[in-house]
Design an enzyme around this catalytic site. Structure first.
Site, PDB file in Angstrom:
ATOM      1  N   ASP A  17       0.788  -1.123   0.039  1.00 55.44           N
ATOM      2  CA  ASP A  17      -0.320   0.166  -0.048  1.00 55.44           C
ATOM      3  C   ASP A  17       0.752   1.602  -0.478  1.00 55.44           C
ATOM      4  OD1 ASP A  17      -2.997   0.260   1.004  1.00 55.44           O
ATOM      5  OD2 ASP A  17      -2.167   2.397   1.049  1.00 55.44           O
ATOM      6  N   ILE A  18       0.308   2.293  -0.871  1.00 55.67           N
ATOM      7  CA  ILE A  18       1.475   3.698  -1.093  1.00 55.67           C
ATOM      8  C   ILE A  18       1.602   3.836   0.653  1.00 55.67           C
ATOM      9  CG2 ILE A  18      -0.926   4.809  -1.616  1.00 55.67           C
ATOM     10  CD1 ILE A  18       1.427   5.921  -4.859  1.00 55.67           C
TER      11      ILE A  18
ATOM     12  N   GLY B 140     -14.949   3.234   4.245  1.00 53.54           N
ATOM     13  CA  GLY B 140     -13.858   4.069   2.994  1.00 53.54           C
ATOM     14  C   GLY B 140     -13.613   3.705   2.400  1.00 53.54           C
ATOM     15  N   GLN B 141     -14.193   3.050   1.264  1.00 50.07           N
ATOM     16  CA  GLN B 141     -13.655   2.298  -0.040  1.00 50.07           C
ATOM     17  C   GLN B 141     -13.231   3.492  -1.161  1.00 50.07           C
ATOM     18  OE1 GLN B 141     -15.305  -0.435  -1.755  1.00 50.07           O
ATOM     19  NE2 GLN B 141     -14.535  -0.820  -3.463  1.00 50.07           N
TER      20      GLN B 141
ATOM     21  N   HIS C  89     -10.304  -5.242  -3.213  1.00 50.52           N
ATOM     22  CA  HIS C  89      -8.674  -5.396  -2.682  1.00 50.52           C
ATOM     23  C   HIS C  89      -9.155  -5.966  -1.408  1.00 50.52           C
ATOM     24  CE1 HIS C  89      -9.993  -0.978  -2.906  1.00 50.52           C
ATOM     25  NE2 HIS C  89      -8.955  -1.259  -0.982  1.00 50.52           N
ATOM     26  N   LEU C  90      -8.260  -7.058  -0.846  1.00 47.65           N
ATOM     27  CA  LEU C  90      -7.573  -6.913   0.115  1.00 47.65           C
ATOM     28  C   LEU C  90      -7.059  -6.473   0.932  1.00 47.65           C
ATOM     29  CD1 LEU C  90      -9.334  -9.399   1.861  1.00 47.65           C
ATOM     30  CD2 LEU C  90      -7.258 -10.869   1.598  1.00 47.65           C
ATOM     31  N   HIS C  91      -6.944  -5.778   1.997  1.00 47.87           N
ATOM     32  CA  HIS C  91      -5.932  -5.286   3.041  1.00 47.87           C
ATOM     33  C   HIS C  91      -5.533  -6.404   3.753  1.00 47.87           C
ATOM     34  CE1 HIS C  91      -7.063  -0.823   2.544  1.00 47.87           C
ATOM     35  NE2 HIS C  91      -8.477  -1.616   1.908  1.00 47.87           N
TER      36      HIS C  91
ATOM     37  N   ASN D 218     -13.086  -2.819   2.263  1.00 49.22           N
ATOM     38  CA  ASN D 218     -14.217  -2.147   2.851  1.00 49.22           C
ATOM     39  C   ASN D 218     -15.028  -1.945   1.616  1.00 49.22           C
ATOM     40  OD1 ASN D 218     -12.087  -1.164   5.540  1.00 49.22           O
ATOM     41  ND2 ASN D 218     -11.066  -0.309   3.500  1.00 49.22           N
TER      42      ASN D 218
HETATM   43  P1  5GP Z   1      -9.887   1.667   0.024  1.00 51.55           P
HETATM   44  O1  5GP Z   1     -10.182   2.787   0.611  1.00 51.55           O
HETATM   45  O2  5GP Z   1     -10.685   1.924  -0.767  1.00 51.55           O
HETATM   46  O3  5GP Z   1     -10.363   0.230   1.346  1.00 51.55           O
HETATM   47  O4  5GP Z   1      -8.288   1.090  -0.254  1.00 51.55           O
HETATM   48  C1  5GP Z   1      -7.448   1.332  -1.144  1.00 51.55           C
HETATM   49  C2  5GP Z   1      -6.031   2.137  -0.586  1.00 51.55           C
HETATM   50  O5  5GP Z   1      -4.974   2.104  -1.883  1.00 51.55           O
HETATM   51  C3  5GP Z   1      -5.125   2.860   0.031  1.00 51.55           C
HETATM   52  O6  5GP Z   1      -4.832   2.418   1.782  1.00 51.55           O
HETATM   53  C4  5GP Z   1      -4.507   3.223  -0.191  1.00 51.55           C
HETATM   54  O7  5GP Z   1      -3.291   4.024   0.468  1.00 51.55           O
HETATM   55  C5  5GP Z   1      -3.882   2.875  -1.722  1.00 51.55           C
HETATM   56  N1  5GP Z   1      -3.740   3.249  -2.912  1.00 51.55           N
HETATM   57  C6  5GP Z   1      -4.604   3.951  -3.576  1.00 51.55           C
HETATM   58  N2  5GP Z   1      -3.364   4.906  -4.401  1.00 51.55           N
HETATM   59  C7  5GP Z   1      -2.371   3.956  -5.244  1.00 51.55           C
HETATM   60  C8  5GP Z   1      -1.504   3.398  -5.444  1.00 51.55           C
HETATM   61  O8  5GP Z   1      -1.781   4.238  -6.311  1.00 51.55           O
HETATM   62  N3  5GP Z   1      -0.543   2.564  -5.310  1.00 51.55           N
HETATM   63  C9  5GP Z   1      -0.241   1.712  -3.969  1.00 51.55           C
HETATM   64  N4  5GP Z   1       0.030   1.179  -3.721  1.00 51.55           N
HETATM   65  N5  5GP Z   1      -1.543   1.502  -3.097  1.00 51.55           N
HETATM   66  C10 5GP Z   1      -3.238   2.864  -3.824  1.00 51.55           C
END
Ligand code: 5GP
Ligand code: ZN
Length: 119
Positions: free
Chosen positions: A35-36, A98-99, A105-107, A92
């Site tokens: 994750d970034i 908070g998606q 995607h699975l964290h 999420n």
């Molecule tokens: P969500 O909030 O949708 O469950 O998670 C999205 C995740 O994607 C966040 O934790 C965010 O930091 C990560 N993310 C968003 N853009 C990028 C990207 O360009 N590269 C990577 N590696 N992670 C990303």
């Protein structure tokens, strides 16, 4: 008049190699990358290469790919060395959870104690 609809998806771009990511695991169907903006010492996202927007969009024939996401999470945790101590997997779905990226995607979070219940 012909209409051209342009769609773009951040994680489809990563899966296609059009956007850089720190990939830690990949197979024909699944990709895992860091994750970034990590929320734990180890924070990896596991995605299907196939575009599925949210958990609500899953179909019966996506059952196998979702199983593969979990197997990839197990692999990631094992390779990073926190499988025994413990880790968390999270999906999420939509606004209240908070998606922010609408490619499922699975964290996989590990490397520190994770409080419960989550925020
Ligand atoms: P969500 O909030 O949708 O469950 O998670 C999205 C995740 O994607 C966040 O934790 C965010 O930091 C990560 N993310 C968003 N853009 C990028 C990207 O360009 N590269 C990577 N590696 N992670 C990303
Ligand atoms: Zn996508």
């Amino acid at each position: 008049m012909r209409q051209i609809i342009v769609t773009s998806c951040l994680f489809c771009d990563i899966a296609a190699g059009k956007r850089k990511a720190d990939v830690v695991f990949e197979s024909d169907d699944v990709l895992a990358f860091r994750d970034i903006s990590p929320q734990a010492p180890h924070h990896v996202l596991v995605i299907p290469r196939k575009h599925i927007a949210t958990l609500n969009d899953l179909q019966e024939d996506d059952a196998e790919i979702m199983g593969k996401l979990l197997l990839a999470a197990k692999q990631v945790a094992g390779a990073a060395g926190f499988a025994e101590k413990g880790y968390r997997t999270v999906i999420n779905c939509n606004r209240d959870a908070g998606q922010t990226v609408f490619h499922i995607h699975l964290h996989v979070l590990g490397g520190r104690y994770l409080g419960w219940p989550p925020g």
